[in-house]
Design a protein around this motif. Structure first.
Motif, mmCIF file in Angstrom:
data_model
loop_
_atom_site.group_PDB
_atom_site.id
_atom_site.type_symbol
_atom_site.label_atom_id
_atom_site.label_comp_id
_atom_site.label_asym_id
_atom_site.label_seq_id
_atom_site.Cartn_x
_atom_site.Cartn_y
_atom_site.Cartn_z
ATOM 1 N N SER A 144 0.854 -1.188 0.000
ATOM 2 C CA SER A 144 0.000 0.000 0.000
ATOM 3 C C SER A 144 0.888 1.235 0.000
ATOM 4 O O SER A 144 1.954 1.240 0.625
ATOM 5 C CB SER A 144 -0.902 0.034 1.236
ATOM 6 N N VAL A 145 0.436 2.284 -0.698
ATOM 7 C CA VAL A 145 1.199 3.532 -0.737
ATOM 8 C C VAL A 145 0.300 4.688 -0.314
ATOM 9 O O VAL A 145 -0.916 4.680 -0.559
ATOM 10 C CB VAL A 145 1.803 3.796 -2.136
ATOM 11 N N TYR A 146 0.908 5.676 0.325
ATOM 12 C CA TYR A 146 0.164 6.792 0.905
ATOM 13 C C TYR A 146 0.760 8.120 0.442
ATOM 14 O O TYR A 146 1.984 8.293 0.441
ATOM 15 C CB TYR A 146 0.225 6.734 2.428
ATOM 16 N N HIS A 147 -0.137 9.037 0.090
ATOM 17 C CA HIS A 147 0.290 10.387 -0.298
ATOM 18 C C HIS A 147 -0.704 11.376 0.282
ATOM 19 O O HIS A 147 -1.910 11.298 0.011
ATOM 20 C CB HIS A 147 0.347 10.522 -1.819
ATOM 21 N N PRO A 163 -9.380 2.556 1.465
ATOM 22 C CA PRO A 163 -8.421 2.955 0.429
ATOM 23 C C PRO A 163 -9.080 3.194 -0.919
ATOM 24 O O PRO A 163 -10.241 2.843 -1.143
ATOM 25 C CB PRO A 163 -7.510 1.722 0.350
ATOM 26 N N LEU A 164 -8.303 3.783 -1.810
ATOM 27 C CA LEU A 164 -8.645 3.823 -3.225
ATOM 28 C C LEU A 164 -7.971 2.611 -3.866
ATOM 29 O O LEU A 164 -6.757 2.426 -3.717
ATOM 30 C CB LEU A 164 -8.131 5.114 -3.857
ATOM 31 N N ILE A 165 -8.742 1.752 -4.520
ATOM 32 C CA ILE A 165 -8.187 0.546 -5.127
ATOM 33 C C ILE A 165 -7.675 0.885 -6.529
ATOM 34 O O ILE A 165 -8.450 1.183 -7.440
ATOM 35 C CB ILE A 165 -9.241 -0.583 -5.196
ATOM 36 N N ARG A 166 -6.366 0.870 -6.676
ATOM 37 C CA ARG A 166 -5.738 1.161 -7.959
ATOM 38 C C ARG A 166 -4.467 0.342 -8.089
ATOM 39 O O ARG A 166 -3.674 0.278 -7.133
ATOM 40 C CB ARG A 166 -5.387 2.652 -8.100
ATOM 41 N N PRO A 167 -4.210 -0.286 -9.222
ATOM 42 C CA PRO A 167 -2.946 -1.006 -9.411
ATOM 43 C C PRO A 167 -1.774 -0.043 -9.349
ATOM 44 O O PRO A 167 -1.901 1.139 -9.714
ATOM 45 C CB PRO A 167 -3.098 -1.648 -10.797
ATOM 46 N N GLN A 186 -5.540 -4.082 -4.221
ATOM 47 C CA GLN A 186 -6.761 -4.855 -4.306
ATOM 48 C C GLN A 186 -7.397 -4.948 -2.921
ATOM 49 O O GLN A 186 -6.768 -4.606 -1.925
ATOM 50 C CB GLN A 186 -6.500 -6.279 -4.829
ATOM 51 N N GLU A 187 -8.636 -5.391 -2.888
ATOM 52 C CA GLU A 187 -9.289 -5.677 -1.611
ATOM 53 C C GLU A 187 -8.897 -7.087 -1.197
ATOM 54 O O GLU A 187 -9.149 -8.042 -1.929
ATOM 55 C CB GLU A 187 -10.810 -5.554 -1.743
#
Length: 274
Positions: A109-112, A136-140, A120-121
């Protein structure tokens, strides 16, 4: 003892077994003067800390997020805040971490700022949602990478979660390759919380006090339990380790209080400030 502010870690320190602030702790904090700073310092993102400020009636207080990488001071509302400091992990290092996890069971997971991106969930996503009350926002990763590359952004935090043996391996690789660039925190054997080497809770607290308050580090009482709290407890006037803290944390503390599940923070507020 002349204490003019408190600064506390959250998980394992301030929160009880239900990951909430106990009634006793809330009562103790609410008895402090309104202008007495109660500063939260955590590896968490802002949204995962803001509801705790609301519980304490401290919505106009600062917070140290991402172990010191993102320091903000609220003027009241969620969107009305002052950015005091921001330090990010460069995009190329984020990409390297993602590459290291490819083909493994590790969730990255990454945070900004106040955004959390998960690939993914899954079990790890659900676990963090339960712990932090944030989704979270689910994004590859590649989509996040391309977006950040266009904005010249980076990560305030990268979190790797997965089987202990795989986490051990990626930890050793990053320690060997990126030791000069990254802080690697093992909060559990299945977690690595990654932050820029240039920051810490201690450096962020010193910056915050200098910019917003006429308070010295020697006039702060700080609480913690884990490796990322060591510098902070050592730097303040009165560093307090909860009884469940790691031995390395206890060794630098001025005092050891009760466990987080036994109102350790409240006991110290009652002892010295009420």
């Amino acid at each position: 003892m002349n204490i003019k502010a408190i600064c506390t870690d959250i998980d394992g320190t301030l929160l009880n077994k239900n990951r909430e602030i106990s009634e006793r702790t809330i009562k103790a904090i609410k008895q402090l003067p309104d202008d007495f700073p109660v500063i939260l310092a955590s590896s968490r993102m802002p949204s995962a800390m803001r509801h705790l400020q609301a519980t304490m009636d401290r919505l106009k207080n600062p917070m140290i997020c991402y172990n010191g990488g993102y320091v903000i001071h609220f003027n009241g509302t969620k969107d009305d805040f002052e950015l005091l400091d921001t330090v990010k992990i460069p995009l190329d290092i984020c990409h390297h971490i993602a590459d290291l996890s490819a083909g493994t069971d590790i969730h990255v997971s990454v945070y900004h700022e106040d955004e959390w991106y998960a690939p993914q969930e899954d079990f790890w996503t659900d676990r963090e949602i339960t712990s932090t009350k944030v989704k979270p926002l689910i994004r590859p990763w590649q989509e996040v990478h391309d977006d950040w590359n266009s904005r010249k952004a980076g990560a305030h935090k990268v979190m790797c979660m997965g089987p202990a043996e795989q986490i051990d391996h990626i930890f050793r690789v990053l320690e060997l390759e990126k030791n000069e660039d990254l802080h690697l925190y093992r909060s559990k054997d299945t977690y690595i919380e990654i932050a820029p080497k240039a920051i810490s809770k201690a450096s962020a607290l010193a910056l915050l006090l200098n910019q917003k308050y006429s308070i010295k580090m020697s006039e702060v009482m700080a609480f913690g339990d884990n490796y990322n709290d060591i510098e902070m407890l050592d730097a303040v006037g009165h560093g307090v380790a909860v009884a469940n803290a790691r031995e390395e944390v206890k060794s630098v503390a001025n005092e050891i209080t009760a466990k987080n599940t036994e109102d350790g923070v409240a006991l110290m507020i009652e002892k010295y400030l009420l």
